[in-house]
Scaffold this active site. Structure first.
Site, mmCIF file in Angstrom:
data_model
loop_
_atom_site.group_PDB
_atom_site.id
_atom_site.type_symbol
_atom_site.label_atom_id
_atom_site.label_comp_id
_atom_site.label_asym_id
_atom_site.label_seq_id
_atom_site.Cartn_x
_atom_site.Cartn_y
_atom_site.Cartn_z
ATOM 1 N N LYS A 1 -29.193 -58.251 41.219
ATOM 2 C CA LYS A 1 -28.127 -59.250 41.363
ATOM 3 C C LYS A 1 -27.618 -59.716 39.997
ATOM 4 O O LYS A 1 -26.433 -59.581 39.685
ATOM 5 C CB LYS A 1 -28.636 -60.478 42.139
ATOM 6 C CG LYS A 1 -27.655 -61.656 42.111
ATOM 7 C CD LYS A 1 -28.181 -62.865 42.839
ATOM 8 C CE LYS A 1 -28.970 -63.838 42.039
ATOM 9 N NZ LYS A 1 -28.228 -64.882 41.313
ATOM 10 N N ASP B 1 -37.489 -67.304 38.587
ATOM 11 C CA ASP B 1 -36.921 -66.917 39.879
ATOM 12 C C ASP B 1 -37.985 -66.464 40.880
ATOM 13 O O ASP B 1 -37.705 -66.338 42.068
ATOM 14 C CB ASP B 1 -35.892 -65.790 39.695
ATOM 15 C CG ASP B 1 -34.678 -66.251 38.903
ATOM 16 O OD1 ASP B 1 -34.487 -67.470 38.768
ATOM 17 O OD2 ASP B 1 -33.929 -65.379 38.415
HETATM 18 N N1 EPU Z 1 -29.425 -74.339 28.999
HETATM 19 C C1 EPU Z 1 -28.876 -75.337 28.217
HETATM 20 N N2 EPU Z 1 -27.697 -75.075 27.565
HETATM 21 C C2 EPU Z 1 -27.052 -73.891 27.684
HETATM 22 C C3 EPU Z 1 -27.613 -72.882 28.492
HETATM 23 C C4 EPU Z 1 -28.813 -73.140 29.135
HETATM 24 O O1 EPU Z 1 -29.423 -76.425 28.101
HETATM 25 O O2 EPU Z 1 -25.986 -73.741 27.072
HETATM 26 C C5 EPU Z 1 -30.701 -74.596 29.692
HETATM 27 C C6 EPU Z 1 -30.495 -74.690 31.203
HETATM 28 O O3 EPU Z 1 -30.128 -75.965 31.595
HETATM 29 C C7 EPU Z 1 -31.856 -74.247 31.727
HETATM 30 C C8 EPU Z 1 -32.356 -73.276 30.670
HETATM 31 O O4 EPU Z 1 -31.568 -73.501 29.507
HETATM 32 O O5 EPU Z 1 -32.706 -75.344 31.780
HETATM 33 C C9 EPU Z 1 -32.270 -71.810 31.040
HETATM 34 O O6 EPU Z 1 -30.945 -71.476 31.410
HETATM 35 P P1 EPU Z 1 -30.368 -69.984 31.249
HETATM 36 O O7 EPU Z 1 -29.081 -70.100 30.554
HETATM 37 O O8 EPU Z 1 -31.407 -69.090 30.676
HETATM 38 O O9 EPU Z 1 -30.156 -69.579 32.774
HETATM 39 P P2 EPU Z 1 -28.818 -69.128 33.484
HETATM 40 O O10 EPU Z 1 -28.111 -68.146 32.650
HETATM 41 O O11 EPU Z 1 -28.096 -70.316 33.976
HETATM 42 C C10 EPU Z 1 -29.912 -67.060 34.630
HETATM 43 C C11 EPU Z 1 -30.003 -66.542 36.038
HETATM 44 C C12 EPU Z 1 -30.941 -67.428 36.834
HETATM 45 C C13 EPU Z 1 -32.316 -67.426 36.158
HETATM 46 C C14 EPU Z 1 -32.180 -67.876 34.691
HETATM 47 C C15 EPU Z 1 -33.467 -67.807 33.923
HETATM 48 C C16 EPU Z 1 -27.867 -65.522 36.461
HETATM 49 C C17 EPU Z 1 -26.558 -65.580 37.160
HETATM 50 N N3 EPU Z 1 -28.690 -66.570 36.642
HETATM 51 O O12 EPU Z 1 -29.391 -68.384 34.746
HETATM 52 O O13 EPU Z 1 -31.074 -66.829 38.114
HETATM 53 O O14 EPU Z 1 -33.164 -68.323 36.829
HETATM 54 O O15 EPU Z 1 -31.201 -67.050 34.024
HETATM 55 O O16 EPU Z 1 -33.996 -66.522 33.958
HETATM 56 O O17 EPU Z 1 -28.172 -64.563 35.794
HETATM 57 C C18 EPU Z 1 -31.402 -66.804 40.445
HETATM 58 O O18 EPU Z 1 -31.151 -65.586 40.403
HETATM 59 O O19 EPU Z 1 -31.870 -67.366 41.456
HETATM 60 C C19 EPU Z 1 -31.178 -67.610 39.244
HETATM 61 C C20 EPU Z 1 -31.120 -68.927 39.279
#
Ligand code: EPU
Length: 435
Positions: free
Chosen positions: A28, A313
């Protein structure tokens, strides 16, 4: 979508050990990022092994609404971004999923401007975009972030300029968005403290297959040398790490014996190690993992971490299983601040868990009992399914559409392994047993 009591529901008849073989679909999160990345191409792109999930459908529709030609046939999609005529994604679709934030990096990197609403996605805590924005500013974009809309525009013409960017935290989305924004920038970009997750590597591989010059993906320093153009490609998405893990957990939780085919065992090492620690047997070779119960499920100490640590996840399905493990488990969620909502639901089944901030203390009970439960997000939904499969009696799951966002044919695949999950579309009861 009708939610809750009047909407669709799944009924699970628990207590049936899973056995047999299951094939894993395309990932995904890698697929969503690659679909967005295809906007950067100057020619047509073919993406293979796309999963049959709602989020991928929405992501393709988002591209179509920007003017992209998209034709989907089974697991393939042909994407032609040459006809893109807008740089502002449709608000309602963008707000349906987190990965719509990648359109910001892709549009900005390709056309030098983008305007996206704050993305939606699972409600699992604060999901800021400050690192994405900080990186885009470093690349020479003027970015405003007001009233829920992010507007970004290259300061110099329509092209960004390479920069050194230090991320304050490891962010998967931030790393991917900055790869998208920088791969066509003028000059070199260095991304420090980058995320190492498999889908970061996947996006870099996909961009490189179009002629981008990205080195170091999978380590915490990524070097991007900007190129003037990107050519067409045909690219197959890697198998879904989280679907693989959820199937492994479901096999262990039901005292089953399941062979998981078409997966990448090295992506699963953190989970395999924990299952072994619990007393479950895990064997792998090539692209196959076999998970077998030994009749023992010991409690664990577990902490979610960035890759290659234990993935957040899989925390929710894993804690569902720990609710019926022998002993007391301690689970710490370090990535998101609100990812234990499923434990409130599991309490209705007799689970004993106490949540304090980001730590859950789970006292394993001998058996869970079927109950009526409500999914609050995608992986919470998967956790409730795992609990329902383990439980004595019938479990009702409301809001199953969360599960369809990210797991392809989940009920059908589990039923083929011996589960009994009935999907009901309405209260009047048009029942449809997954094949
Ligand atoms: N964060 C910040 N500032 C930012 C970016 C992130 O504070 O600019 C914080 C977030 O608030 C969070 C942490 O950093 O607490 C991690 O966030 P990250 O950016 O790594 O996650 P994401 O890109 O929002 C993706 C996946 C998630 C998965 C996470 C961690 C996608 C679409 N989503 O989210 O997947 O949990 O990485 O591996 O790729 C899921 O598939 O169920 C899902 C939630």
């Amino acid at each position: 979508m009708v939610e809750g009591a009047n909407g669709p529901r799944w009924i699970i008849e628990g207590g049936r050990p899973l056995s047999g073989a299951v094939d894993i679909g395309g990932g995904k999160n890698p697929a969503l990022a690659v679909i967005a990345a295809s906007l950067l191409c100057d020619e047509q792109v073919t993406i293979e092994n796309l999963p049959y999930i709602e989020d991928a459908r929405v992501m393709l529709e988002l591209l179509e609404c920007l003017g992209t030609k998209v034709s989907r046939c089974g697991r393939s999609a042909v994407i032609d971004p040459r006809t893109v005529c807008r740089c502002a994604p449709r608000r309602d679709l963008a707000q349906a999923l987190r990965a719509s934030s990648y359109l910001l990096g892709a549009l900005l990197g390709r056309w030098g401007q983008a305007e996206t609403p704050y993305p939606g996605g699972c409600d699992i805590g604060d999901r800021a975009l400050d690192q994405h924005i900080k990186g885009m500013r470093a690349l020479g974009a003027a970015v405003t972030d007001q009233y829920g809309v992010i507007r970004a525009k290259a300061r110099r013409g329509d092209r960004l300029v390479g920069a050194e960017i230090y991320l304050d935290m490891v962010t998967v989305g931030g790393t991917i968005n900055l790869l998208l924004a920088s791969c066509r920038a003028k000059g070199q970009t260095l991304l420090f403290n980058a995320a190492k997750e498999p889908h970061v590597v996947e996006v870099a591989n996909f961009l490189n297959s179009m002629g981008a010059r990205i080195k170091g993906a999978g380590t915490d320093v990524i070097r991007v040398t900007g190129v003037d153009s990107l050519h067409g490609t045909s690219y197959a998405i890697i198998p879904d790490q989280i679907e693989t893990g959820t199937m492994m957990i479901a096999a262990a939780a039901t005292d089953g014996d399941v062979t998981i085919r078409g997966c990448i065992p090295t992506h699963m090492e953190a989970l395999s190690a924990k299952l072994l620690e619990m007393g479950v047997r895990v064997d792998d070779h090539d692209d196959v993992i076999r998970v077998r119960s030994t009749g023992i499920r010991r409690a664990l100490t577990l902490k979610t971490q960035v890759y290659p640590g234990f993935p957040t996840d899989l925390q929710q399905p894993m804690t569902a299983m720990l609710c019926a493990a022998r002993g007391v488990s301690l689970v710490t969620e370090t990535i998101f601040d609100s990812r234990f909502k499923h434990l409130r639901e599991l309490a209705r089944m007799g689970a004993k868990a106490q949540v304090m901030d980001r730590v859950a203390v789970i006292e394993g009970v001998p058996e869970l009992t079927g109950a009526s439960l409500t999914a609050t997000d995608l992986r919470a939904g998967a956790a409730l399914v795992v609990a329902g499969l383990m439980a004595r009696g019938a479990t009702e799951i409301l809001n199953p559409h969360y599960i369809d966002r990210g797991y392809e044919y989940f009920a059908e695949k589990l039923n083929a392994l011996g589960a009994r999950i009935i999907k009901e579309d309405s209260r009047e009861g048009q029942a449809e047993a997954g094949a």
